[in-house]
Write a protein that holds these residues in place. Structure first.
Motif, mmCIF file in Angstrom:
data_model
loop_
_atom_site.group_PDB
_atom_site.id
_atom_site.type_symbol
_atom_site.label_atom_id
_atom_site.label_comp_id
_atom_site.label_asym_id
_atom_site.label_seq_id
_atom_site.Cartn_x
_atom_site.Cartn_y
_atom_site.Cartn_z
ATOM 1 N N GLY A 85 0.810 -1.222 0.000
ATOM 2 C CA GLY A 85 0.000 0.000 0.000
ATOM 3 C C GLY A 85 0.836 1.262 0.000
ATOM 4 O O GLY A 85 1.920 1.308 0.572
ATOM 5 N N VAL A 86 0.330 2.286 -0.655
ATOM 6 C CA VAL A 86 1.070 3.549 -0.726
ATOM 7 C C VAL A 86 1.163 4.229 0.632
ATOM 8 O O VAL A 86 2.111 4.971 0.891
ATOM 9 N N GLY A 87 0.207 3.951 1.517
ATOM 10 C CA GLY A 87 0.236 4.554 2.846
ATOM 11 C C GLY A 87 1.485 4.220 3.630
ATOM 12 O O GLY A 87 1.920 5.006 4.478
ATOM 13 N N ALA A 88 2.092 3.087 3.347
ATOM 14 C CA ALA A 88 3.318 2.681 4.039
ATOM 15 C C ALA A 88 4.522 3.520 3.611
ATOM 16 O O ALA A 88 5.580 3.442 4.233
ATOM 17 N N HIS A 89 4.343 4.331 2.576
ATOM 18 C CA HIS A 89 5.476 5.066 2.000
ATOM 19 C C HIS A 89 5.232 6.565 1.908
ATOM 20 O O HIS A 89 5.887 7.256 1.123
ATOM 21 N N GLU A 90 4.319 7.087 2.713
ATOM 22 C CA GLU A 90 3.930 8.491 2.624
ATOM 23 C C GLU A 90 5.107 9.447 2.709
ATOM 24 O O GLU A 90 5.206 10.394 1.930
#
Length: 142
Positions: A85-90
């Motif tokens: 998920g992109v949230g893990a890389h904000e």
């Protein structure tokens, strides 16, 4: 029918990518993902280049295998898949440069406009998360 690994030639696939910027960026991603994963590319379905694999199992009981790192040179933008998920890389995404995102997808129109070191770190962290043997969620659950 679920998407599966195929015998397609990923380099030949990349050579057919259009427009030319997608082809150029796909060659860059082939090398970046080889370096990060230590794996050779394989075709997953007819339009995704994958490296390594991970096993997932959802709460519903559905399970399968998917590429642990992958990309697709689409007409509008290159898609880099982030199964964690992109949230893990904000924090890293804030430093990347011009891009858009979906739940588990990073869309880049021109790799020359982004920080490739940041992109490599995003791919490395995602790869590590999904290949640690404990990852089984959907990107939207991350």
């Amino acid at each position: 029918m679920a998407t599966t690994w195929t015998d397609g030639d990923p380099v030949a696939f990349v050579e057919r990518a259009a427009p030319a910027v997608r082809r150029r960026d796909a060659h860059t991603l082939l090398e970046l993902m080889r370096r990060v994963t230590g794996q050779e590319p394989r075709m997953f379905g007819t339009s995704m280049v994958g490296f390594g694999q991970y096993r997932y199992e959802y709460a519903s009981g559905r399970s399968g295998q998917a590429p642990a790192a992958s990309f697709a040179p689409r007409k509008a933008a290159t898609t880099v898949y982030l199964p964690d998920g992109v949230g893990a890389h904000e924090e890293l995404l804030a430093r990347l440069g011009p891009h858009t995102t979906g739940v588990g997808c990073l869309y880049v129109k021109d790799l020359e406009q982004v920080d490739l070191g940041v992109l490599e770190e995003i791919v490395r962290r995602s790869w590590s998360a999904v290949t640690a043997g404990t990852f089984g969620r959907r990107a939207r659950e991350s």
